[in-house]
Design a protein around this motif. Sequence first.
Motif, PDB file in Angstrom:
ATOM      1  N   ILE A 179       4.867   6.708   4.188  1.00  0.00           N
ATOM      2  CA  ILE A 179       4.865   7.796   5.163  1.00  0.00           C
ATOM      3  C   ILE A 179       4.394   7.272   6.514  1.00  0.00           C
ATOM      4  N   HIS A 180       5.260   7.390   7.523  1.00  0.00           N
ATOM      5  CA  HIS A 180       4.906   7.001   8.884  1.00  0.00           C
ATOM      6  C   HIS A 180       4.937   8.232   9.785  1.00  0.00           C
ATOM      7  N   GLU A 199       1.629   4.071   9.983  1.00  0.00           N
ATOM      8  CA  GLU A 199       1.389   4.482   8.598  1.00  0.00           C
ATOM      9  C   GLU A 199       0.361   5.602   8.556  1.00  0.00           C
ATOM     10  N   ILE A 200       0.557   6.537   7.654  1.00  0.00           N
ATOM     11  CA  ILE A 200      -0.394   7.627   7.475  1.00  0.00           C
ATOM     12  C   ILE A 200      -1.762   7.057   7.102  1.00  0.00           C
ATOM     13  N   TYR A 218      -6.116  11.220   6.061  1.00  0.00           N
ATOM     14  CA  TYR A 218      -5.136  12.301   6.182  1.00  0.00           C
ATOM     15  C   TYR A 218      -4.300  12.418   4.898  1.00  0.00           C
ATOM     16  N   LEU A 219      -3.953  11.296   4.321  1.00  0.00           N
ATOM     17  CA  LEU A 219      -3.184  11.310   3.074  1.00  0.00           C
ATOM     18  C   LEU A 219      -3.983  11.995   1.961  1.00  0.00           C
ATOM     19  N   LYS A 220      -5.247  11.660   1.849  1.00  0.00           N
ATOM     20  CA  LYS A 220      -6.109  12.280   0.840  1.00  0.00           C
ATOM     21  C   LYS A 220      -6.172  13.796   1.049  1.00  0.00           C
ATOM     22  N   THR A 229       0.834  -1.203   0.000  1.00  0.00           N
ATOM     23  CA  THR A 229       0.000   0.000   0.000  1.00  0.00           C
ATOM     24  C   THR A 229       0.867   1.251   0.000  1.00  0.00           C
ATOM     25  N   PHE A 230       0.361   2.295  -0.620  1.00  0.00           N
ATOM     26  CA  PHE A 230       1.078   3.567  -0.705  1.00  0.00           C
ATOM     27  C   PHE A 230       1.407   4.117   0.687  1.00  0.00           C
TER      28      PHE A 230
END
Length: 357
Positions: A14-15, A20-21, A25-27, A9-10
């Motif tokens: 980013i942690h 993991e994010i 929040y990533l969106k 997974t993408f």
Amino acid sequence: LYRSPHLITFNERIHISNKEISNEYLKEILERISIVNKNDPITFFEITTAAAFLSFSENYADLVILEVGLGGKFDATNVIKNKAASIITAIGIDHTEYLGNTLSKITREKVGIVTSNSLLISTKQKKSVNNIIKATAKDKKCKSYIYGLDWLIKNKTLFFDNNKINLSQLSLIGDHQLYNASCAIIACKKIKDLDFDKKKALAFIQNIKWLGRLHKIEGNIGKKYPCSNIWVDSAHNELGFKVIKKWVKKKIFSELIVIVGLGIKKDYKKIFLEIKEMNPTFICFIKEVRFRSHSPKKLQKESNLLNINSKIFDNVFEAINYSSGSNITDVKNNILITGSISLLGELLNEDLKTNLL
């Protein structure tokens, strides 16, 4: 933590606070970046790096670990100038279209991450690479820890300054991981703001788990094929395959089958020379992959020139099924799946998906 590429997974890239994010929040972060960017040209890695930096700026951390992309002075991560340390892992020939076609040219690009008056840590390198790193450390007045000069590994023990740290319980497989772990330990010890605890470090290294780095598949796929040990590794260039070769020779497998997928820009001829020295029973090539790859027929032609038996399959699961089914002895055969992080991700996704049911 910012790293790339991802396996499954993408979010792995980013942690934040050791997790993991989240998708939400990533969106949100990516939408905000898109608005600011105003449709200007931007690469996938640049927008990914921007997402990591924006999320980090909004969440306090004691330490930020940034893994470079291709590495070097023009890497998107290199906008950060105030670095506690720069770590240079083993340098080999890769990404020649961007970094140069010789080891010296690539090394000169890689040392572009080093800033003046900072801490520089470098692992075991070829002599030509070491010379450039040493010159960089001197020019930029760095406090340096260069393998062979300032630190050493002997009998799985790390020596630096007056420190002696036993690495024999490191959970990761392969001698190269001793060097990687040592770089991390030296950094933790020498960065002033970190409270290094030797006992905790020794406990941590026994429990490291790193998917796709010389580990054995033991989930649903492993259980489905009890006649085989199924290993995976994300090696995708000549240097990576040299590491695998060294491990294979130490293991002395009675039978080894290699399932490989290689990106279109990889030097398959040099990689095949390393595979030949592993003395595989045969190699499997895959037709259906999720990345731009060398054609299986072209790879098979090269393997024929080297007198390596090979077979072509539609997908990695067919290759595993055939390879395990070919074993008619009481001793488990060994299947190694390698050459592409994307190929491993496809396999591990199925393996872990089943384990979660």
